[in-house]
Design an enzyme around this catalytic site. Structure first.
Site, PDB file in Angstrom:
ATOM      1  N   HIS A 225     129.741 -27.293 -59.737  1.00 55.62           N
ATOM      2  CA  HIS A 225     129.836 -26.471 -58.534  1.00 55.62           C
ATOM      3  C   HIS A 225     128.478 -25.911 -58.112  1.00 55.62           C
ATOM      4  CE1 HIS A 225     131.621 -22.915 -56.226  1.00 55.62           C
ATOM      5  NE2 HIS A 225     132.176 -23.974 -55.682  1.00 55.62           N
ATOM      6  N   LYS A 227     124.614 -25.527 -56.572  1.00 57.28           N
ATOM      7  CA  LYS A 227     123.877 -25.970 -55.390  1.00 57.28           C
ATOM      8  C   LYS A 227     122.437 -25.535 -55.583  1.00 57.28           C
ATOM      9  CE  LYS A 227     128.226 -24.736 -53.881  1.00 57.28           C
ATOM     10  NZ  LYS A 227     129.163 -23.853 -54.580  1.00 57.28           N
ATOM     11  N   ASP A 232     108.543 -29.674 -57.024  1.00 57.30           N
ATOM     12  CA  ASP A 232     107.244 -29.610 -57.719  1.00 57.30           C
ATOM     13  C   ASP A 232     107.227 -28.570 -58.841  1.00 57.30           C
ATOM     14  OD1 ASP A 232     106.342 -31.598 -56.073  1.00 57.30           O
ATOM     15  OD2 ASP A 232     105.266 -30.265 -54.708  1.00 57.30           O
ATOM     16  N   HIS A 405     131.551 -17.278 -47.184  1.00 55.38           N
ATOM     17  CA  HIS A 405     131.506 -18.122 -48.370  1.00 55.38           C
ATOM     18  C   HIS A 405     130.449 -17.647 -49.357  1.00 55.38           C
ATOM     19  CE1 HIS A 405     130.757 -22.012 -50.579  1.00 55.38           C
ATOM     20  NE2 HIS A 405     132.075 -22.034 -50.533  1.00 55.38           N
ATOM     21  N   LYS A 407     128.515 -15.709 -52.277  1.00 56.91           N
ATOM     22  CA  LYS A 407     128.916 -15.221 -53.606  1.00 56.91           C
ATOM     23  C   LYS A 407     127.814 -14.274 -54.077  1.00 56.91           C
ATOM     24  CE  LYS A 407     130.099 -19.940 -53.478  1.00 56.91           C
ATOM     25  NZ  LYS A 407     131.442 -19.942 -53.116  1.00 56.91           N
ATOM     26  N   ASP A 412     124.052  -0.623 -57.807  1.00 55.83           N
ATOM     27  CA  ASP A 412     123.203   0.563 -57.948  1.00 55.83           C
ATOM     28  C   ASP A 412     121.872   0.468 -57.193  1.00 55.83           C
ATOM     29  OD1 ASP A 412     125.100   1.702 -59.575  1.00 55.83           O
ATOM     30  OD2 ASP A 412     124.111   1.131 -61.448  1.00 55.83           O
TER      31      ASP A 412
END
Length: 487
Positions: A225, A227, A232, A405, A407, A412
């Site tokens: 899952h 991405k 370099d 979408h 996440k 704090d």
């Protein structure tokens, strides 16, 4: 023979329940979470045939199994060589005088002890909102690549965006830049022509765990899952945005396309080395080869901003649920505020209890979820937890502008998390995931401003209103929640 034919369905049913009892015993002996085991056993007994199919294809666990042994061998060799170079001793950590690290030192130690993942300080961090900004930045960095480009994506689709990216990759490969690509076999939709084109230009491209029968049971349930991109060895991208037209709000998109709100991260510095390690481990695993480690994979880093970044990676090949435990620790050590955005909230008991408890002891807990989302069953499962959150004082907001979408989490005003991990069982325990944990007040302030801007497009839920929702909705939620451990 006639007797068998006359009683065929009875024999079939008897065989089903014989297998059900064997499977239920096997499940009980694996000592999983009771709620998850009960859900599975319930499905086995009340859904003849279907229950076994669900268990066979989706519910088996292979954490610490032979399926991932080879990957773990690679882990040991490479992690020992590279990650230990970056781990700082306690006295060195204190020398950096990073207040955010000092305040969140328990989380730093957790990730170092769980997976030898160091907190690094020579980093630049740039937050990228939505696909259009992420890919504009990525395409520019790809143009300037000199040595190698490493891509690892859950979804890599042919289409407007995917074809643009392929053009960039092929051009760089023709220039002598080494390009390596990993994509998830189950959810990606790369055309055979696109794959042939990349291979013709010398690009090494491999699917993550192709699903071929009879290995379906072992592989369908465990997906990559993540991405991320490494360029370099000193530029990295990580977050929630896939290579898919749906994720980008281009002007040329159809007018009826849903607005897509997402968050990604661009990194420069030592944290990219941790991303590089994770890419190499995965690439070795899927290619069946051992990638020769070049010095250019881990170049010397020029002094940059001293932003603390720690990479948390988890999957069925890890001994611990690293990202879940990191989120759990961040919640439990919070002192003032917790701001969460997640497209799917189907938590385990640990995370749900931690959030509700944090709210009840006076910590400001806010959560943004989609109003509609892109999955009905996930939406109903998410909604089944809202009443408990509201009763504990958690402020829940439904995003109305489109699909959220992202996440992300901000704690704090000191700690931020951006990555691929949803707050659900699949991300915590089944899929391969990766998050960047950032210990920096300026980044946290920027993330908080973004969060407050997102709230302008949200509707806050109240307990009184929520309790008045239609009975049919409550029934759907109850049914979806039964399947929550499997989603």
């Amino acid at each position: 023979m006639n007797y068998l034919l006359d009683n065929f369905w009875w024999f079939l049913l008897a065989l089903n329940y014989l297998l059900v009892f064997i499977t239920a015993g096997y499940e009980l002996m694996h000592f999983r979470e009771p709620v998850k085991s009960i859900s599975l056993i319930f499905a086995l007994f009340v859904l003849p045939g279907i229950g076994l199919a669900v268990y066979y294809f989706f519910a088996q666990e292979f954490r610490k199994s032979k399926l991932f042994n080879r990957k773990k061998l690679y882990d040991q060799e490479i992690i020992k060589h590279w990650d230990k170079k970056l781990i700082l001793a306690e006295k060195d950590l204190l020398n950096y005088k990073n207040e955010c690290v000092e305040k969140k030192i328990k989380l730093v130690h957790l990730l170092q002890n769980n997976q030898s993942k160091p907190v690094t300080f020579k980093n630049k961090v740039k937050i990228l909102l939505n696909g259009e900004k992420k890919f504009a930045s990525l395409f520019e960095d790809l143009k300037n690549a000199k040595d190698h480009i490493h891509l690892e994506y859950y979804i890599f689709n042919s289409g407007l965006l995917g074809n643009r990216l392929i053009v960039h990759l092929c051009e760089k490969a023709d220039e002598g830049v080494k390009v390596r690509v990993s994509y998830d076999y189950v959810v990606s939709n790369l055309s055979s022509a696109a794959i042939k084109k990349m291979k013709a230009h010398g690009i090494e491209i491999y699917p993550f765990m192709p699903v071929w029968f009879p290995n379906l049971t072992r592989k369908l349930n465990y997906r990559n899952h993540r991405k991320m991109v490494i360029i370099d060895g000193n530029i990295g991208y990580v977050g929630g945005i896939n290579i898919c037209d749906e994720y980008v709000n281009f002007e040329e998109n159809p007018k009826d396309k849903m607005f897509w709100r997402d968050t990604h991260l661009r990194l420069e510095g030592h944290a990219v080395k941790s991303l590089q390690v994770q890419f190499i481990l995965n690439f070795n695993f899927i290619s069946g080869k051992e990638l020769k480690i070049e010095d250019t994979f881990f170049p010397k880093i020029a002094p940059t901003k001293k932003i603390g970044v720690q990479i948390a990676a988890s999957g069925p090949d890890t001994d611990w649920q690293n990202i879940m435990e990191a989120i759990f620790t961040a919640i439990n050590t919070a002192e003032k505020s917790i701001y969460i955005t997640t497209p799917y909230f189907i938590p385990n008991n640990q995370i749900l209890t931690a959030l509700c408890t944090a709210s009840r002891i006076g910590i400001e807990v806010k959560m943004i979820i989609p109003e509609i989302g892109d999955s009905k069953i996930a939406r109903y499962a998410t909604n089944s937890y809202i009443e408990q959150l509201l009763e504990s004082g958690v402020q829940v907001y439904q995003y109305q502008k489109g699909m959220v979408h992202a996440k992300t989490m901000v704690v704090d005003g000191m700690l931020s998390s951006i990555g691929s991990c949803n707050l659900d069982n699949r991300s915590f325990d089944i899929n391969f995931e990766i998050n960047a944990i950032i210990y920096d007040s300026e980044i946290a302030l920027e993330m908080t401003k973004i969060y407050k801007d997102d709230l302008k497009h949200c509707r806050e839920l109240t307990l009184e209103e929520w309790l008045q929702r239609p009975a049919a909705e409550k029934v759907r939620e109850a049914l979806a929640r039964l399947w929550a451990p499997l989603l």
